[in-house]
Structures are given as structure tokens and as C-alpha cells.
Motif scaffolding. Structure first.
Motif, PDB file in Angstrom:
ATOM      1  N   PHE A 110      18.524  37.981  35.792  1.00 31.61           N
ATOM      2  CA  PHE A 110      18.477  38.124  37.248  1.00 31.61           C
ATOM      3  C   PHE A 110      19.807  37.714  37.870  1.00 31.61           C
ATOM      4  CE2 PHE A 110      18.057  35.802  41.238  1.00 31.61           C
ATOM      5  CZ  PHE A 110      17.422  36.717  42.075  1.00 31.61           C
ATOM      6  N   VAL A 111      20.310  36.564  37.473  1.00 33.83           N
ATOM      7  CA  VAL A 111      21.579  36.062  38.012  1.00 33.83           C
ATOM      8  C   VAL A 111      22.711  37.022  37.683  1.00 33.83           C
ATOM      9  CG1 VAL A 111      23.330  34.248  37.765  1.00 33.83           C
ATOM     10  CG2 VAL A 111      20.917  33.635  38.054  1.00 33.83           C
ATOM     11  N   SER A 112      22.723  37.540  36.454  1.00 36.23           N
ATOM     12  CA  SER A 112      23.764  38.485  36.053  1.00 36.23           C
ATOM     13  C   SER A 112      23.728  39.746  36.907  1.00 36.23           C
ATOM     14  CB  SER A 112      23.589  38.844  34.575  1.00 36.23           C
ATOM     15  OG  SER A 112      24.547  39.821  34.183  1.00 36.23           O
ATOM     16  N   SER A 122      32.675  34.756  40.976  1.00 40.10           N
ATOM     17  CA  SER A 122      34.120  34.459  40.964  1.00 40.10           C
ATOM     18  C   SER A 122      34.790  34.960  39.691  1.00 40.10           C
ATOM     19  CB  SER A 122      34.352  32.957  41.126  1.00 40.10           C
ATOM     20  OG  SER A 122      33.925  32.242  39.974  1.00 40.10           O
ATOM     21  N   ASN A 123      34.026  35.074  38.590  1.00 38.88           N
ATOM     22  CA  ASN A 123      34.562  35.620  37.347  1.00 38.88           C
ATOM     23  C   ASN A 123      34.642  37.146  37.372  1.00 38.88           C
ATOM     24  OD1 ASN A 123      34.891  33.117  36.091  1.00 38.88           O
ATOM     25  ND2 ASN A 123      32.808  33.131  35.263  1.00 38.88           N
ATOM     26  N   LEU A 124      33.845  37.764  38.253  1.00 41.80           N
ATOM     27  CA  LEU A 124      33.776  39.228  38.292  1.00 41.80           C
ATOM     28  C   LEU A 124      34.700  39.851  39.329  1.00 41.80           C
ATOM     29  CD1 LEU A 124      29.897  39.687  37.932  1.00 41.80           C
ATOM     30  CD2 LEU A 124      31.638  40.122  36.187  1.00 41.80           C
ATOM     31  N   THR A 125      35.141  39.074  40.299  1.00 39.43           N
ATOM     32  CA  THR A 125      36.079  39.586  41.303  1.00 39.43           C
ATOM     33  C   THR A 125      37.074  38.493  41.661  1.00 39.43           C
ATOM     34  OG1 THR A 125      36.336  40.518  43.528  1.00 39.43           O
ATOM     35  CG2 THR A 125      34.492  39.021  43.194  1.00 39.43           C
ATOM     36  N   PRO A 126      38.343  38.841  41.795  1.00 36.42           N
ATOM     37  CA  PRO A 126      39.341  37.837  42.191  1.00 36.42           C
ATOM     38  C   PRO A 126      39.362  37.596  43.697  1.00 36.42           C
ATOM     39  CG  PRO A 126      40.423  39.937  41.843  1.00 36.42           C
ATOM     40  CD  PRO A 126      38.971  40.143  41.480  1.00 36.42           C
ATOM     41  N   ILE A 127      38.607  38.380  44.439  1.00 36.69           N
ATOM     42  CA  ILE A 127      38.604  38.261  45.904  1.00 36.69           C
ATOM     43  C   ILE A 127      37.701  37.107  46.300  1.00 36.69           C
ATOM     44  CG2 ILE A 127      38.027  39.434  48.062  1.00 36.69           C
ATOM     45  CD1 ILE A 127      38.685  42.076  46.633  1.00 36.69           C
ATOM     46  N   GLY A 179      26.094  42.864  41.619  1.00 37.76           N
ATOM     47  CA  GLY A 179      25.964  43.512  42.920  1.00 37.76           C
ATOM     48  C   GLY A 179      26.781  42.819  43.987  1.00 37.76           C
ATOM     49  N   ILE A 180      26.703  41.483  44.037  1.00 41.40           N
ATOM     50  CA  ILE A 180      27.460  40.733  45.039  1.00 41.40           C
ATOM     51  C   ILE A 180      28.953  40.905  44.820  1.00 41.40           C
ATOM     52  CG2 ILE A 180      28.028  38.418  45.855  1.00 41.40           C
ATOM     53  CD1 ILE A 180      25.126  37.625  45.315  1.00 41.40           C
TER      54      ILE A 180
END
Length: 320
Positions: A228-230, A270-275, A235-236
Motif C-alpha cells: 500500500f505504501v509503495s 523523497s527517494n522517488l522524486t528529487p522535487i 502516485g504521490i
């Protein structure tokens, strides 16, 4: 709850009624321009205008507020609404299809009537009294029975060409494509089938119980909640990369159980996007939609201004 606003005299005090019409419950709030909630009531839901208007009348009577002191009424609905025309295009939970909502409701109340999608209203509620005060760019993700979102960019709600912006239920991941997953109106979206309350309930346990089991170290619950968290974090992260919001606010029934995994969601995003962004749970809970409906009515009626970082006098009273 006092706000930094210019207070009118009691004789000049104006109120707004905010109604969040949900799939199972209707939340009704009456508030003044300062954001003080004077009355609240939660009742079983209905798609009947006679019933809805009756509840509103009862609330005004119980709060001892005369109709002539009501500046406007705002409504949030679980579906697609054309807020400019005051119509509900589709709200399956209420069996509404192309309903002239404003026209119908004004038969009961000779007042300005405004209507919008319930998650859009939740975003307005967060901006007025919740976690998004003084923000011009943020996203609200509502996780309940289903999943939806609302986007405020440069201080304004993003509606889309068909009033369907923010329908994140239809986001797709790689496994959806490989598995020939399809999205269609009237059915749960592919993303919704992974992170909604209905999706979590398929494991034979209520969502909040799953999170409790996860916190206790139950192996099956850990596997389910980690997935679920993944999925939610993917999506976020995509929303953050696309929109660069200052904040992402999680609300809805399932969000009430997310405190135990909130830090994990933040780390994963934060690991999936640097923004950079801030991810928080709603600070006004289940009342966000009704509070936003109040704000919608006040804003559209010109009684209060929108609050934003470029509007120093936002939400000061604007008496006629």
C-alpha cells in the motif's frame, strides 16, 4: 477558534452553511466569516432535495440563526460538478446524473447556492482553516471508500476542460499495462483498486484493523501495508514531479490510520522524486469538506477573500 480577522458587529454578522454530501453521511456546518463553527451535525446521506433541505432548516433553527443572516450556502458532492453552472454532472453514489443542483436547491432557499466536487471543497477547507493556510500550491489526496484528489496551483483550483482534473483514481502503474488493466467510468480506477478503503477491505479485515496489525508486527499485515505504501508513494511522487506542490495533504477515512506509516511514505516519496515537498495528514479531519463548502460559499459570494501567500489581507471580512 479565533482568527486574525476584522470582526463585524453582531448586527452585521454573516454566516455560511457548508454541506458535505457523502456516500454514507452528510456533514452540515454553520460558520461565520472568522471561521468560527457555530453548529455542526452529521446525518445519514440522501440524494433527496427535500431531505437535505430539511436537515439544513433544522440546523439553522437549532443554531438560532435567521436565514437573512446567511450570506450563501456551499455544497460538496461525491462526483463531477460544474461549479460555474451549478450543476452536478455525475454523482453515482447519489444516483445523480446531470442534475441542475443550484436551481433545485434555490427552490428551498432564496440564497446564493454554490456546488463543487467534495475533494475540491476539502482543499478549500484546508486552505481556509487547515494545513494549507497561506499556501498557493498544494494537493489534497482523499483516501476513503474510493480515492480522489484536488489541485490548487498558483492560488486557484485546477478544474480541467471537463471538470475532471484530479481524478487520480485512474492513474496507472506498469503492472496495470502489463496486466491489460483498463479504466472506465462507473468502475473503480486502477490506482483506486490498490489504495482505497475498498481495496484494503478485500483482505477480510477493516482498513484501520490492518494498520493496527501492521503496528503490532503481524507478517501478513506488514506485507499488505508495505505494498500500500509503495503504491501510494509512487502516485504521490508522480503528482509532486508534475505539479511541484508546497504540500501534499492526505485526508479521508483511511488517512486516519496513516500516522504509523507517514514517515515511511515521506521517505519513499523523497527517494522517488528529487522535487521537495511536505506530506502531512489533514488537521481538520472529516470536517474538511464541509469547512471547504463554507469557504466556497463565502468566497463566491464575495464575503471573504481567498487566502494565499500573495494576499496579505486574505480572509478579512468584506461587508456589503
Amino acid at each position: 477558534m479565533k482568527r486574525n480577522v476584522t470582526q463585524p458587529s453582531q448586527a452585521e454578522q454573516l454566516y455560511s452553511v457548508g454541506v458535505d454530501i457523502g456516500g454514507t453521511k452528510i456533514m452540515i456546518l454553520i460558520a461565520n466569516q472568522a471561521g468560527d463553527i457555530l453548529y455542526r451535525k452529521k446525518v445519514n446521506t440522501s440524494g433527496e432535495f427535500d431531505v437535505i433541505s430539511g436537515h439544513i432548516t433544522e440546523c439553522l433553527r437549532a443554531a438560532a440563526i435567521p436565514l437573512d443572516q446567511v450570506a450563501a450556502m456551499g455544497f460538496g458532492v461525491p462526483g463531477i460538478a460544474n461549479s460555474e453552472e451549478g450543476t452536478v454532472i455525475e454523482a453515482p453514489a447519489l444516483q445523480w446524473n446531470h442534475v441542475p443542483f443550484r436551481e433545485r436547491m434555490q427552490r428551498y432557499f432564496d440564497k446564493p447556492i454554490f456546488v463543487d466536487n467534495d475533494v475540491n471543497c476539502a482543499a478549500l477547507g484546508e486552505r481556509w482553516l487547515g494545513s494549507a493556510q497561506n499556501l498557493n500550491d498544494f494537493v489534497v489526496v482523499a483516501i476513503g471508500t474510493g480515492v480522489g484528489s484536488a489541485i490548487i496551483s498558483n492560488g486557484s483550483l485546477v478544474k480541467g476542460s471537463n471538470h475532471m482534473a484530479g481524478e487520480v483514481a485512474y492513474l496507472v502503474l506498469e503492472q496495470d499495462v502489463l496486466g491489460n488493466g483498463a479504466n472506465a467510468f462507473g468502475d473503480f480506477g486502477q490506482f483506486e483498486k490498490k489504495i482505497s478503503g475498498v481495496a484494503l477491505s478485500q483482505y477480510g479485515t477493516l482498513p484501520h484493523e490492518l494498520f493496527e496489525q501492521y503496528a503490532r508486527g503481524d507478517e501478513k499485515a506488514i506485507s499488505i501495508i508495505q505494498q500500500f505504501v509503495s503504491d501510494l508513494s509512487i502516485g504521490i511522487a508522480n503528482m509532486v514531479s508534475l505539479l511541484n506542490p508546497q504540500k501534499v495533504i492526505l485526508c479521508g477515512g483511511v488517512s486516519q490510520s496513516l500516522s504509523s506509516v507517514l514517515e515511511l511514505i515521506r521517505e519513499t516519496v523523497s527517494n522517488l522524486t528529487p522535487i521537495p515537498t511536505t506530506i502531512e495528514l489533514t488537521s481538520i479531519g472529516e470536517e474538511a469538506g464541509a469547512i471547504g463548502a463554507v469557504a466556497l460559499a463565502f468566497e463566491k459570494a464575495g464575503v471573504i477573500k481567498r487566502r494565499g501567500i500573495n494576499n496579505e489581507n486574505a480572509y478579512r471580512t468584506q461587508l456589503p
